[in-house]
Scaffold this motif. Structure first.
Motif, PDB file in Angstrom:
ATOM      1  N   ILE A 138      29.835  30.771  39.564  1.00  0.00           N
ATOM      2  CA  ILE A 138      30.610  32.114  39.617  1.00  0.00           C
ATOM      3  C   ILE A 138      31.948  31.929  39.679  1.00  0.00           C
ATOM      4  O   ILE A 138      32.405  30.930  40.230  1.00  0.00           O
ATOM      5  CB  ILE A 138      30.273  32.668  41.092  1.00  0.00           C
ATOM      6  N   HIS A 139      32.769  32.665  38.593  1.00  0.00           N
ATOM      7  CA  HIS A 139      33.958  32.540  38.552  1.00  0.00           C
ATOM      8  C   HIS A 139      34.871  33.813  39.514  1.00  0.00           C
ATOM      9  O   HIS A 139      34.298  34.742  39.412  1.00  0.00           O
ATOM     10  CB  HIS A 139      34.380  32.742  37.041  1.00  0.00           C
ATOM     11  N   GLY A 140      35.882  33.506  39.956  1.00  0.00           N
ATOM     12  CA  GLY A 140      36.734  34.280  40.553  1.00  0.00           C
ATOM     13  C   GLY A 140      36.358  34.648  41.895  1.00  0.00           C
ATOM     14  O   GLY A 140      36.586  35.489  42.778  1.00  0.00           O
ATOM     15  N   ALA A 141      35.330  33.800  42.610  1.00  0.00           N
ATOM     16  CA  ALA A 141      34.824  33.930  44.008  1.00  0.00           C
ATOM     17  C   ALA A 141      36.017  33.743  45.096  1.00  0.00           C
ATOM     18  O   ALA A 141      36.118  34.613  45.805  1.00  0.00           O
ATOM     19  CB  ALA A 141      33.790  32.968  44.606  1.00  0.00           C
ATOM     20  N   GLN A 142      36.982  32.950  44.693  1.00  0.00           N
ATOM     21  CA  GLN A 142      37.863  32.654  45.794  1.00  0.00           C
ATOM     22  C   GLN A 142      39.450  33.017  44.995  1.00  0.00           C
ATOM     23  O   GLN A 142      40.485  32.352  45.572  1.00  0.00           O
ATOM     24  CB  GLN A 142      37.898  31.500  46.374  1.00  0.00           C
ATOM     25  N   GLY A 143      39.591  33.471  44.052  1.00  0.00           N
ATOM     26  CA  GLY A 143      40.868  33.392  43.189  1.00  0.00           C
ATOM     27  C   GLY A 143      40.709  34.233  41.947  1.00  0.00           C
ATOM     28  O   GLY A 143      39.635  34.960  41.689  1.00  0.00           O
ATOM     29  N   ILE A 144      41.260  33.616  41.070  1.00  0.00           N
ATOM     30  CA  ILE A 144      41.536  34.594  39.574  1.00  0.00           C
ATOM     31  C   ILE A 144      40.106  34.331  38.984  1.00  0.00           C
ATOM     32  O   ILE A 144      39.561  33.306  39.340  1.00  0.00           O
ATOM     33  CB  ILE A 144      42.667  33.841  38.803  1.00  0.00           C
ATOM     34  N   ARG A 145      39.531  35.312  38.199  1.00  0.00           N
ATOM     35  CA  ARG A 145      38.471  35.121  37.338  1.00  0.00           C
ATOM     36  C   ARG A 145      38.598  34.455  36.033  1.00  0.00           C
ATOM     37  O   ARG A 145      37.717  33.958  35.398  1.00  0.00           O
ATOM     38  CB  ARG A 145      37.857  36.754  37.140  1.00  0.00           C
ATOM     39  N   SER A 146      39.972  34.680  35.618  1.00  0.00           N
ATOM     40  CA  SER A 146      40.062  33.814  34.437  1.00  0.00           C
ATOM     41  C   SER A 146      41.696  33.218  34.221  1.00  0.00           C
ATOM     42  O   SER A 146      42.279  33.922  34.982  1.00  0.00           O
ATOM     43  CB  SER A 146      39.783  34.628  33.172  1.00  0.00           C
ATOM     44  N   LEU A 147      41.626  32.086  33.785  1.00  0.00           N
ATOM     45  CA  LEU A 147      43.004  31.632  33.135  1.00  0.00           C
ATOM     46  C   LEU A 147      43.141  31.467  31.700  1.00  0.00           C
ATOM     47  O   LEU A 147      42.341  30.646  31.193  1.00  0.00           O
ATOM     48  CB  LEU A 147      43.330  30.527  34.213  1.00  0.00           C
ATOM     49  N   THR A 148      44.046  32.095  31.327  1.00  0.00           N
ATOM     50  CA  THR A 148      44.287  32.235  29.671  1.00  0.00           C
ATOM     51  C   THR A 148      45.847  31.623  29.437  1.00  0.00           C
ATOM     52  O   THR A 148      46.654  31.855  30.015  1.00  0.00           O
ATOM     53  CB  THR A 148      44.099  33.489  29.017  1.00  0.00           C
TER      54      THR A 148
END
Length: 200
Positions: free
Chosen positions: A181-191
């Motif tokens: 799971i991405h973004g559970a404790q912070g940003i969902r994406s880093l670009t």
């Protein structure tokens, strides 16, 4: 006087002697690892779930950010290169950044070994921007790559910072069954948006 107050008073009267930080070891490495390239950095970042966008067409960073996130309602930028919808100067408490769709920052440098970017209090403006935004766009000069984390620790941008974090990709967690799971404790994406620094 409570026990806590008594202990703190004693410590104030008899502070421990200052101790120098340990020397960072210089690890032997091959010639390629000693250089650290943007390609190595980008590959490591992508392995950790980060994305690398193409350089902005015509150098228009703001248009590139808007194209990456066309549905974003609230953009908050910590860099003068992009004007956001939420000025950081108006933020009085970190919680005011909770509704930010996209945060935009400029990293001091990237680390080829790990795909990490160094973000300091100067880069973030408000430290919470790097965690409360749904998505983070990081501007990075492709020539600002250090080979390893040890090299990063020696860099003046890290050494002189009051607050510093090496951020590697989006927040992620996996349960016992291996569901990521991405973004559970912070940003969902880093670009990452490769673009030369205007100051450089």
């Amino acid at each position: 006087m409570s026990t806590r107050d008594e202990v703190l008073a004693r410590l104030r009267r008899h502070p421990p002697a200052a101790v120098a930080l340990p020397e960072l070891p210089a690890f032997a490495r091959g010639e390629r690892a000693a250089r650290g390239s943007f390609d190595d950095f980008a590959a490591a970042l992508q392995r950790m779930g980060g994305k690398v966008a193409p350089p902005p067409a015509g150098g228009d960073v703001a248009a590139a950010v808007r194209a990456l996130f066309p549905d974003a309602r609230v953009l908050c930028s910590a860099t003068a290169e992009v004007t956001g919808d939420r000025p950081l100067a108006a933020v009085r408490a970190p919680a005011e950044l909770a509704d930010v769709d996209v945060g935009i920052v400029r990293a001091a440098f990237g680390v080829a070994e790990t795909g990490s970017v160094l973000l300091t209090e100067a880069d973030l403006g408000v430290e919470a921007l790097g965690f409360l935004a749904q998505h983070l766009v990081v501007l990075l000069d492709p020539s600002c790559i250090v080979p390893t984390l040890h090299d990063g620790y020696r860099d003046a941008a890290f050494a002189n910072a009051r607050y510093a974090i090496f951020m590697t990709g989006p927040s992620a967690t996996a349960d016992i069954e291996g569901v990521l799971i991405h973004g559970a404790q912070g940003i969902r994406s880093l670009t990452l948006l490769p673009c030369a620094s205007a100051a450089g």
